[in-house]
Scaffold this motif. Structure first.
Motif, PDB file in Angstrom:
ATOM      1  N   UNK A  41       1.331  42.589  14.944  1.00  0.00           N
ATOM      2  CA  UNK A  41       1.445  41.173  15.320  1.00  0.00           C
ATOM      3  C   UNK A  41       0.147  40.426  15.057  1.00  0.00           C
ATOM      4  N   UNK A  42      -0.973  41.042  15.401  1.00  0.00           N
ATOM      5  CA  UNK A  42      -2.254  40.370  15.186  1.00  0.00           C
ATOM      6  C   UNK A  42      -2.488  40.101  13.700  1.00  0.00           C
ATOM      7  N   UNK A  43      -2.121  41.060  12.849  1.00  0.00           N
ATOM      8  CA  UNK A  43      -2.300  40.875  11.418  1.00  0.00           C
ATOM      9  C   UNK A  43      -1.368  39.787  10.875  1.00  0.00           C
ATOM     10  N   UNK A  44      -0.143  39.759  11.395  1.00  0.00           N
ATOM     11  CA  UNK A  44       0.845  38.805  10.893  1.00  0.00           C
ATOM     12  C   UNK A  44       0.598  37.384  11.403  1.00  0.00           C
ATOM     13  N   UNK A  93      13.146  32.604  32.577  1.00  0.00           N
ATOM     14  CA  UNK A  93      14.157  32.613  31.526  1.00  0.00           C
ATOM     15  C   UNK A  93      13.540  32.148  30.211  1.00  0.00           C
ATOM     16  N   UNK A  94      13.981  32.766  29.121  1.00  0.00           N
ATOM     17  CA  UNK A  94      13.508  32.434  27.787  1.00  0.00           C
ATOM     18  C   UNK A  94      14.710  32.131  26.907  1.00  0.00           C
ATOM     19  N   UNK A  95      14.658  31.033  26.198  1.00  0.00           N
ATOM     20  CA  UNK A  95      15.702  30.699  25.238  1.00  0.00           C
ATOM     21  C   UNK A  95      15.129  30.820  23.834  1.00  0.00           C
ATOM     22  N   UNK A  96      15.775  31.641  23.005  1.00  0.00           N
ATOM     23  CA  UNK A  96      15.289  31.846  21.649  1.00  0.00           C
ATOM     24  C   UNK A  96      16.446  32.276  20.764  1.00  0.00           C
ATOM     25  N   UNK A  97      16.689  31.507  19.718  1.00  0.00           N
ATOM     26  CA  UNK A  97      17.746  31.862  18.781  1.00  0.00           C
ATOM     27  C   UNK A  97      17.415  33.169  18.075  1.00  0.00           C
ATOM     28  N   UNK A  98      16.135  33.412  17.817  1.00  0.00           N
ATOM     29  CA  UNK A  98      15.707  34.652  17.161  1.00  0.00           C
ATOM     30  C   UNK A  98      16.045  35.859  18.023  1.00  0.00           C
ATOM     31  N   UNK A  99      15.682  35.784  19.307  1.00  0.00           N
ATOM     32  CA  UNK A  99      15.966  36.890  20.223  1.00  0.00           C
ATOM     33  C   UNK A  99      17.463  37.094  20.393  1.00  0.00           C
ATOM     34  N   UNK A 100      18.210  36.014  20.508  1.00  0.00           N
ATOM     35  CA  UNK A 100      19.658  36.111  20.685  1.00  0.00           C
ATOM     36  C   UNK A 100      20.333  36.718  19.469  1.00  0.00           C
ATOM     37  N   UNK A 101      19.794  36.437  18.286  1.00  0.00           N
ATOM     38  CA  UNK A 101      20.362  36.976  17.054  1.00  0.00           C
ATOM     39  C   UNK A 101      20.005  38.444  16.862  1.00  0.00           C
ATOM     40  N   UNK A 102      18.768  38.809  17.169  1.00  0.00           N
ATOM     41  CA  UNK A 102      18.299  40.165  16.901  1.00  0.00           C
ATOM     42  C   UNK A 102      18.713  41.188  17.943  1.00  0.00           C
ATOM     43  N   UNK A 103      18.854  40.761  19.199  1.00  0.00           N
ATOM     44  CA  UNK A 103      19.101  41.713  20.293  1.00  0.00           C
ATOM     45  C   UNK A 103      20.528  41.560  20.801  1.00  0.00           C
ATOM     46  N   UNK A 104      21.332  42.632  20.767  1.00  0.00           N
ATOM     47  CA  UNK A 104      22.728  42.561  21.210  1.00  0.00           C
ATOM     48  C   UNK A 104      22.858  42.094  22.658  1.00  0.00           C
ATOM     49  N   UNK A 271       9.421  37.429  19.823  1.00  0.00           N
ATOM     50  CA  UNK A 271      10.278  37.326  18.644  1.00  0.00           C
ATOM     51  C   UNK A 271       9.852  38.327  17.565  1.00  0.00           C
ATOM     52  N   UNK A 272       8.558  38.533  17.432  1.00  0.00           N
ATOM     53  CA  UNK A 272       8.076  39.550  16.496  1.00  0.00           C
ATOM     54  C   UNK A 272       8.577  40.934  16.901  1.00  0.00           C
TER      55      UNK A 272
END
Length: 339
Positions: A41-44, A93-104, A271-272
């Motif tokens: 993550x730090x590198x990216x 609570x966290x809302x994130x389309x990335x998290x919702x898409x990646x995690x079942x 998200x990473x």
């Protein structure tokens, strides 16, 4: 007193006011298991990740620190600990389309308070010499008298055991689970003690024939020259619940703290962590299964065999943890057989 080890920062730095390009993490997971993710993550991103390793009491620490806490995220294992943190009001609570898409769906909180990162199956380690292949097919079968004096397990009050018992309650109800727990207790070779690896050592030593444990301990034992002989004495069996729902799995996960001072950077890190790239890095280091769609387990983990994971909502399972602990105490499980 809580024991802490700090990586990539100093005690003074993490206690100081946060900067925009930093994220502070309290972690139950050991430093060496987090390091590859931090580096990636730090590198990216160019951000800095500060990790505080805490062996117990993260929820209590966050409660004590209140609004002064520097922590943005918590890393922990087991759905019970994630649910405990949410119930205590120390997460948000966290809302994130990335998290919702990646995690079942089944691997994240319905309200967005926690997200699973990897899973481990709660399986049976079976003696290669004394137990036939596919002799253990269901968790319910562990109460069968044929296993009398042949089972080893860790304490019934440990969160891993409570997780399995909670799942039994979700599938079979309290009374049937009580009967099952009494049957398993009767089949124990000795009173519960030690960790999951200690149970495999007992199989190797001939003290019992099967034990209950998490899959990732096989990887840990194979990596330790002193424990390789234990690991080679057993094979992994994937029992299912009798209703055919699959093998019980639990998670390691992440949650954002209620007062996260670096919320945007923390969300970016979350998200990473859900990305297939990070998932495969993490899953290989901890010998677990990635949850992200498209991510694959390591070659070693895949070699243990395939199974159908129980897709029962983990929140529903965690809701039974108080009932599960009560059953453990009522049947005096940790007293062992004959008591």
């Amino acid at each position: 007193m809580l024991r802490t080890t700090i990586l990539t920062t100093t005690a003074l730095a993490i206690a100081a006011p946060a900067f925009a390009a930093e994220v502070n993490v309290y972690s139950y997971r050991q430093p060496e298991l987090i390091a590859p993710l931090v580096s990636g993550f730090e590198e990216a991103s160019g951000h800095t990740v500060n990790i505080v390793y805490i062996d117990k009491g993260i929820t209590e620490r966050l409660q004590a620190e209140g609004g002064r806490s520097p922590a943005d995220l918590i890393f922990t294992v087991d759905i019970s600990r994630l649910s405990e943190a949410k119930d205590a009001g120390v997460t948000q609570a966290v809302e994130s389309e990335v998290l919702s898409t990646n995690i079942p769906d089944a691997m994240r909180d319905d309200d967005g308070h926690w997200f699973g990162l990897t899973t481990r199956a709660r399986i049976v380690y079976a003696s290669k010499e004394r137990v036939g292949e596919d002799e253990v097919t269901t968790y319910e079968d562990l109460a069968d008298p044929k296993w009398e004096g042949r089972i080893c397990t860790r304490s019934g009050t440990h969160v891993y055991t409570i997780g399995l018992i909670s799942a039994m309650i979700e599938h079979n109800g309290v009374e049937e689970t009580r009967e099952w727990l009494e049957g398993v207790k009767s089949n124990l070779a000795k009173a519960p003690e030690g960790n999951d690896r200690a149970q495999v050592k007992s199989i190797w030593a001939g003290e019992c024939d099967i034990s209950i444990g998490n899959t990732y301990y096989m990887g840990a034992m194979l990596a330790d020259p002193e424990q390789q002989e234990w690991a080679n004495a057993v094979r992994i069996e994937f029992p299912e619940f009798k209703d055919g729902s699959g093998t019980h799995v639990n998670i390691s996960g992440v949650a954002m703290t209620a007062g996260a001072p670096n919320r945007d950077t923390a969300l970016e890190f979350m998200e990473y962590l859900s990305s297939p790239e990070a998932q495969e890095i993490y899953a290989e280091v901890v010998n677990e299964y990635p949850v992200a769609v498209g991510a694959e387990p390591s070659e070693l983990v895949a070699s243990w065999g395939s199974f159908t994971p129980d897709d029962t909502d983990l929140t529903a399972i965690a809701s039974h943890r108080a009932e599960a602990l009560k059953l453990v105490e009522e049947v005096d499980f940790d007293a062992g057989p004959g008591n």
